[in-house]
Design an enzyme around this catalytic site. Sequence first.
Site, PDB file in Angstrom:
ATOM      1  N   ASP A   1       3.300   9.480  -0.784  1.00 58.91           N
ATOM      2  CA  ASP A   1       2.161   8.661  -0.360  1.00 58.91           C
ATOM      3  C   ASP A   1       1.952   7.554  -1.385  1.00 58.91           C
ATOM      4  O   ASP A   1       2.063   7.808  -2.589  1.00 58.91           O
ATOM      5  CB  ASP A   1       0.895   9.532  -0.294  1.00 58.91           C
ATOM      6  CG  ASP A   1      -0.010   9.164   0.868  1.00 58.91           C
ATOM      7  OD1 ASP A   1      -0.013   7.992   1.259  1.00 58.91           O
ATOM      8  OD2 ASP A   1      -0.714  10.065   1.383  1.00 58.91           O
TER       9      ASP A   1
ATOM     10  N   HIS B   1       0.816  -1.222   0.000  1.00 59.40           N
ATOM     11  CA  HIS B   1       0.000   0.000   0.000  1.00 59.40           C
ATOM     12  C   HIS B   1       0.845   1.265   0.000  1.00 59.40           C
ATOM     13  O   HIS B   1       0.340   2.341  -0.284  1.00 59.40           O
ATOM     14  CB  HIS B   1      -0.933   0.000   1.218  1.00 59.40           C
ATOM     15  CG  HIS B   1      -2.013  -1.026   1.099  1.00 59.40           C
ATOM     16  ND1 HIS B   1      -3.297  -0.716   0.715  1.00 59.40           N
ATOM     17  CD2 HIS B   1      -1.996  -2.367   1.266  1.00 59.40           C
ATOM     18  CE1 HIS B   1      -4.024  -1.819   0.669  1.00 59.40           C
ATOM     19  NE2 HIS B   1      -3.251  -2.842   1.003  1.00 59.40           N
TER      20      HIS B   1
END
Length: 488
Positions: A362, A154
């Site tokens: 991110d 992720h």
Amino acid sequence: MARLVIVSNRVTIGGKKGQAPGGLATALKDVLTPETIWFGWSGRRTEQSGRLTQHNSDGAQIIAMDLSEEDYKKFYIGFANRTLWPLMHYRPGLLQFDRSDYDGYLKVNHRFADALMSILQPDDIVWVHDYHFIPLAACLRQRNFAGRIGFYLHIPFAPPALFAVLPPGRALLSALCEYDHVGFQTEADLHHFRSCVRDILNYSINKDGVIFGPNRPCISSAIPVGIDTEGFAHMAAEAEHQAEAERLRESMGSKALILGVDRLDYSKGLPQRFSAYGRLLEKHPEHRQQVSLLQIAPKSRDDVKEYRDIKRQLDQLVGQINGQHADFDWVPLRYITRDMPRMVLAGFHRIARVGLVTPLRDGMNLVAKEFVAAQDPNDPGVLVLSRFAGAAAELQDALLINPFDPDEIADALHVALTMSLSERQARWRRMYETIRRNTASAWAQTCLQAATGSRRLTISPASRYHWQTDQRLEAQNEETTWPVRPAV
Ligand code: GDG
């Protein structure tokens, strides 16, 4: 029938699905069925690791393991969050490495493998999530589990020059190649991973991205995570009329709302964001008294020193900015470190004029997608988005900024606050279309197909692999073990 067994660090116990803050819970909530088993850490720290408890949830059967204080410190606080997290977020300066943490990380992975072996059936499909469990497939293979195992990262994957900093990098890379499929958020992350595999391990990779390690072929691909776009849009439209959104709207009067929603994490670029907001009020004084920034930043990982440090830094910055700019009837920056119900957040997104999402790095950033999903099509807000969030690859109609440059963010905020309705609508429409196509459930299905579909792989005759009669793809002659303490 094959069952799906999901493994992730945290599981949601005693709540409705997707209620816990954090991207993973949110992304998975749409793929859980009553037959799915979701295996993870209970969040409890006890005398000894290993106690398993079973929980009913409205999404899946949850099996959770307790961890001892020592395992928690080494596995979770230590190697996962003080070594891997900063490294993968391009922050080697914050990285701390300790061999005993790494041993603790391996130990917990082996403990998870033992526990999983007691519940796994041969045709189960195991889907492992995130950096906490990179070695898990190798641990399961050691215990002779021959079923399909997929992995999804992720967070970003660091480029080779950075990844080389990680002392057990080689071992972790080869452990990743024990999965049938490894998935990444973006093409850039995938490219970094493949480059590491090529440069550090010298494994060959064919044009379809299949990696040929010593034990099995591993497929690698980029599958960006999505959200339940239409579900979130409906929730936002409803939440807009609920008490919290009404109260927020009333408190804003005619001012424009700029909204930030992030776990309180140093990767999210909050100090730079707050400074940028201060710059906006200095450079574009016409916005004074006309805007408010509401930052919701639920505390996370506060057992990790760097997280306590960033919290202290932000408390100070908020005081400075409000001290400098506030008036007796205007608070420019509202800052909340509690978490909020998801529905309330959806309503806040809907009434915001600007969504401010400025991580320094991110993996994806689901908040950016949630902001877009929540907008009123007739009067949509504008997304200001870091070009270093994975979401930037899909949301090209956001105002893309460099999150390290407060002036650039301030200028983008000015553009967002003064943008015409027709431009807002055109940008929003294109972004909404993109996230409507790539939903969380489409993402999960693609990942699972990739992990299980490799049965149909065509392997060239020259390859060292072949199909076993039971359809399991295995190395022809080698028995493999993954070293518990690999050579560094
Ligand atoms: C990791 C990767 C990747 C936030 N505050 C509250 C709350 N949230 C929800 C948001 C969103 C989720 O948590 C946060 O997701 P992000 O993607 O923004 O960030 P991470 O937690 O760092 O997630 C990230 C993600 O995994 C998925 O792959 O995108 O890059 O770092 O859904 O809305 N939810 C509630 N209250 C809050 O106060 N209920």
